[in-house]
Design a protein around this motif. Structure first.
Motif, mmCIF file in Angstrom:
data_model
loop_
_atom_site.group_PDB
_atom_site.id
_atom_site.type_symbol
_atom_site.label_atom_id
_atom_site.label_comp_id
_atom_site.label_asym_id
_atom_site.label_seq_id
_atom_site.Cartn_x
_atom_site.Cartn_y
_atom_site.Cartn_z
ATOM 1 N N GLN A 82 -5.238 6.437 -10.721
ATOM 2 C CA GLN A 82 -4.490 5.215 -10.051
ATOM 3 C C GLN A 82 -3.256 5.316 -9.408
ATOM 4 O O GLN A 82 -2.552 5.277 -8.332
ATOM 5 N N ASP A 83 -2.484 6.358 -10.446
ATOM 6 C CA ASP A 83 -1.349 6.946 -9.942
ATOM 7 C C ASP A 83 -1.273 8.025 -9.529
ATOM 8 O O ASP A 83 -2.173 8.957 -9.840
ATOM 9 N N SER A 84 -0.378 8.798 -8.547
ATOM 10 C CA SER A 84 -0.813 9.802 -7.985
ATOM 11 C C SER A 84 -0.652 10.987 -8.714
ATOM 12 O O SER A 84 -1.167 12.078 -8.711
ATOM 13 N N SER A 130 6.472 8.126 0.023
ATOM 14 C CA SER A 130 6.060 6.634 -0.398
ATOM 15 C C SER A 130 4.806 6.777 -1.366
ATOM 16 O O SER A 130 4.151 7.675 -1.602
ATOM 17 N N GLY A 131 4.590 5.483 -1.965
ATOM 18 C CA GLY A 131 3.117 5.216 -2.541
ATOM 19 C C GLY A 131 2.004 6.012 -1.976
ATOM 20 O O GLY A 131 1.380 6.583 -2.456
ATOM 21 N N GLY A 132 1.954 5.411 -0.837
ATOM 22 C CA GLY A 132 0.659 5.856 -0.102
ATOM 23 C C GLY A 132 0.846 7.274 0.223
ATOM 24 O O GLY A 132 -0.308 8.025 0.195
ATOM 25 N N GLU A 133 1.859 7.852 0.619
ATOM 26 C CA GLU A 133 2.117 9.235 0.968
ATOM 27 C C GLU A 133 1.715 10.144 -0.294
ATOM 28 O O GLU A 133 0.998 11.153 -0.392
ATOM 29 N N ALA A 134 2.247 9.644 -1.454
ATOM 30 C CA ALA A 134 1.962 10.401 -3.025
ATOM 31 C C ALA A 134 0.450 10.414 -3.307
ATOM 32 O O ALA A 134 -0.071 11.279 -3.507
ATOM 33 N N ASP A 160 0.054 -0.989 -1.137
ATOM 34 C CA ASP A 160 0.005 -2.405 -0.530
ATOM 35 C C ASP A 160 -1.370 -2.603 0.399
ATOM 36 O O ASP A 160 -2.028 -1.503 0.610
ATOM 37 N N ALA A 161 -1.494 -3.834 0.786
ATOM 38 C CA ALA A 161 -2.817 -4.006 1.583
ATOM 39 C C ALA A 161 -2.988 -3.077 2.723
ATOM 40 O O ALA A 161 -4.074 -2.743 3.219
ATOM 41 N N LEU A 162 -1.995 -3.215 3.442
ATOM 42 C CA LEU A 162 -2.006 -2.373 4.815
ATOM 43 C C LEU A 162 -2.399 -1.059 4.617
ATOM 44 O O LEU A 162 -2.983 -0.010 5.209
ATOM 45 N N THR A 163 -1.405 -0.289 3.546
ATOM 46 C CA THR A 163 -1.624 1.196 3.315
ATOM 47 C C THR A 163 -3.082 1.249 2.736
ATOM 48 O O THR A 163 -3.745 2.451 2.960
ATOM 49 N N LYS A 164 -3.590 0.294 1.781
ATOM 50 C CA LYS A 164 -5.033 0.378 1.273
ATOM 51 C C LYS A 164 -6.001 0.571 2.465
ATOM 52 O O LYS A 164 -6.952 1.390 2.479
#
Lengths: 244, 290
Positions: A82-84, A130-134, A160-164
């Motif tokens: 869940q975490d990168s 960022s979270g998505g990049e990680a 977040d929803a969009l990144t998801k």
């Protein structure tokens, strides 16, 4: 029509009588399960239903947990958490190459980063992502090992929803290209519906529902067939749409 | 098919300038928030405080407010320093003191790191070493001086041994705590990625323990100077502390101040060196102090 039907013959993961318990509480109660090679499977369940326990058992990460049963899994397994879980003291490329060696390793690492849309970020520190990049970097790290089985434990749960939504597209693309068997653990019914070709619901330590889903990709969550499936899944999870 | 789309995070900027779209419409109103970080560093900021103290001292002496017998004027101290350096034994005293501190520090540092690795990376090592060091820590090291004099004589060996002990304890404690406090999430990751034990230690455990090691290192630097001062003032026949001890007998405050200033410079320079190395080695850490 799934174009990979002929590949679904030899099971990649085979579980027989898998039982796990914590402090006397049975979490997995004699699970029998075959995951065919190259299949994209999602495993749904409430929090605490034991879905992560099952994934960790397949990954061989459950040292010292009480239990019995037979597990056979491929040689090359990758896990996305869940975490990168990028090592903060290594730049992105060395992080992707953790545990990978060979003289073309760096090339493969760069290629994997390019595939997840992180070309040019090889020398960034994890704290600069960022979270998505990680999470993309974490996907690259799991890809570079060319896994036969990819285990993902709520990999998009913290995004977040969009990144998801973008990550769903990316994961599906990567699967199309590399065709590992995927076991995606999630509590998000829509995520499972959009991504998986087979959805399992874990309930009281057993597989409560095993649903094959043969809809073309990319899928829309508004597809009426998926809507019907959603109701079956929610019912298996003990939730009705109104109560939710 | 969204693989190669540019990342959403591209719009992130340094200090909340997302508000700049708002200011475009109404240029009169500044909407950016006050930052909670301390802000930019003042150039050579760490020297400003000492400079103020020096100025006050000089002003007090010039105005005749300070008793020259208790606190001689800065220029008197400077003149004494020059005289001691050119005519006296100051260079060799400094060399003697530095040699003691450096040898003791090097031995203590090596011992601390080796013991911490042995104890932090193996259960047998931990069983043998950790309890013993914890016991050693409970005894104030300077209390060992009488015993060490009897064992090693009153020469250099005993001084270096005491400094080494003062140094190894904080290095060991902090490094060991950092090694054994490794994040279990990273242990799992290393297992999943198929790292061998040596790879795990080299790529995960040791880099992860470096911040703790540096905490110990800085405590050790301070400790080594403290040990040096005490040792040189109670029983030495050379070195800075001895020079100051002699000056005390003749009431030469200026010489004592010269000695203290040199100790101060030692401490400041060594601490700066450690900070510099730390900032280089731990450049991946983004904290308020960077």
């Amino acid at each position: 029509m799934a174009p990979h039907t002929e590949r679904l013959t030899r099971p990649a993961v085979r579980l027989r009588g898998l039982t796990r318990s914590f402090a006397g509480r049975t979490v997995l109660d004699g699970i029998d399960l075959d995951l065919p090679a190259g299949q994209f499977t999602a495993l749904l369940g409430h929090s605490g239903s034991g879905k992560s326990t099952l994934l960790r058992a397949v990954a061989g990460l459950d040292h010292g947990v009480e239990g019995s049963g037979e597990i056979s899994a491929p040689e090359r397994v990758s896990v996305v958490f869940q975490d990168s879980r990028l090592l903060p003291w290594r730049r992105v490329l060395p992080n992707v190459l953790l545990g990978t060696d060979g003289k073309d390793a760096a090339e493969r690492g760069r290629a994997a980063l390019a595939e997840v849309g992180l070309a040019g970020r090889e020398r960034a520190w994890p704290s600069e992502l960022s979270g998505g990049e990680a999470q993309r970097a974490a996907l690259a790290r799991s890809l570079v090992r060319e896994p036969e089985l990819l285990l993902a434990d709520e990999p998009f749960g913290a995004l977040d929803a969009l990144t998801k939504i973008r990550m769903h597209g990316l994961l599906r693309d990567l699967w199309q290209r590399h065709r590992p068997s995927v076991l995606l653990v999630t509590h998000d019914v829509d995520e499972a519906l959009v991504l998986a070709d087979r959805i399992l619901v874990l309930d009281s330590g057993r597989i409560g529902l095993d649903l094959a889903l043969d809809r073309p990709h990319p899928r829309s969550p508004r597809d009426p067939v998926l809507g019907a499936c959603r109701e079956r899944l929610l019912a298996a999870l003990g939730v009705t749409e109104e109560a939710a | 098919m969204t693989t190669t789309a540019p990342s959403t995070s591209a719009s992130r900027t340094a200090d909340g300038t997302a508000a700049s779209t708002g200011t475009g419409a109404r240029p009169g109103r500044k909407r950016s928030r006050r930052t909670l970080t301390p802000g930019r560093r003042v150039p050579a900021g760490r020297l400003i405080g000492p400079a103020v103290v020096l100025a006050l001292w000089a002003a007090g002496s010039a105005a005749g407010q300070l008793d020259p017998g208790a606190i001689p004027a800065p220029w008197t101290v400077a003149r004494t320093a020059v005289r001691l350096w050119t005519e006296g034994t100051l260079p060799s005293d400094i060399a003697t003191s530095l040699r003691r501190a450096a040898l003791g520090f090097a031995i203590g540092l090596t011992a601390g790191v080796v013991l911490a690795l042995a104890s932090g990376l193996s259960r047998i090592g931990e069983a043998l070493i950790d309890g013993t060091v914890q016991l050693n820590r409970a005894v104030p090291t300077l209390g060992l001086i009488p015993l060490f004099i009897l064992w090693l004589g009153i020469g250099e060996t005993f001084k270096i041994a005491i400094i080494a002990i003062v140094v190894y304890i904080p290095v060991y404690l902090n490094t060991h705590a950092a090694l054994s406090g490794i994040d279990t999430r990273f242990v799992e990751l290393a297992e999943v990625q198929g790292l061998s034990r040596p790879q795990f230690i080299r790529q995960v455990v040791i880099p992860g323990a470096l911040p703790g090691f540096f905490v110990g290192l800085r405590l050790a630097v301070t400790g080594s100077w403290l040990g040096l001062v005490v040792l040189e003032q109670i029983n030495a026949t050379s070195g800075l502390g001895y020079l100051m001890f002699q000056a005390q007998n003749y009431g030469q405050t200026d010489i004592i101040l010269v000695g203290l200033l040199i100790y101060g410079v030692f401490g400041l320079v060594s601490d700066s060196v450690v900070r510099l190395i730390e900032r280089r080695v731990l450049s991946w850490r983004r904290t308020l102090s960077v």
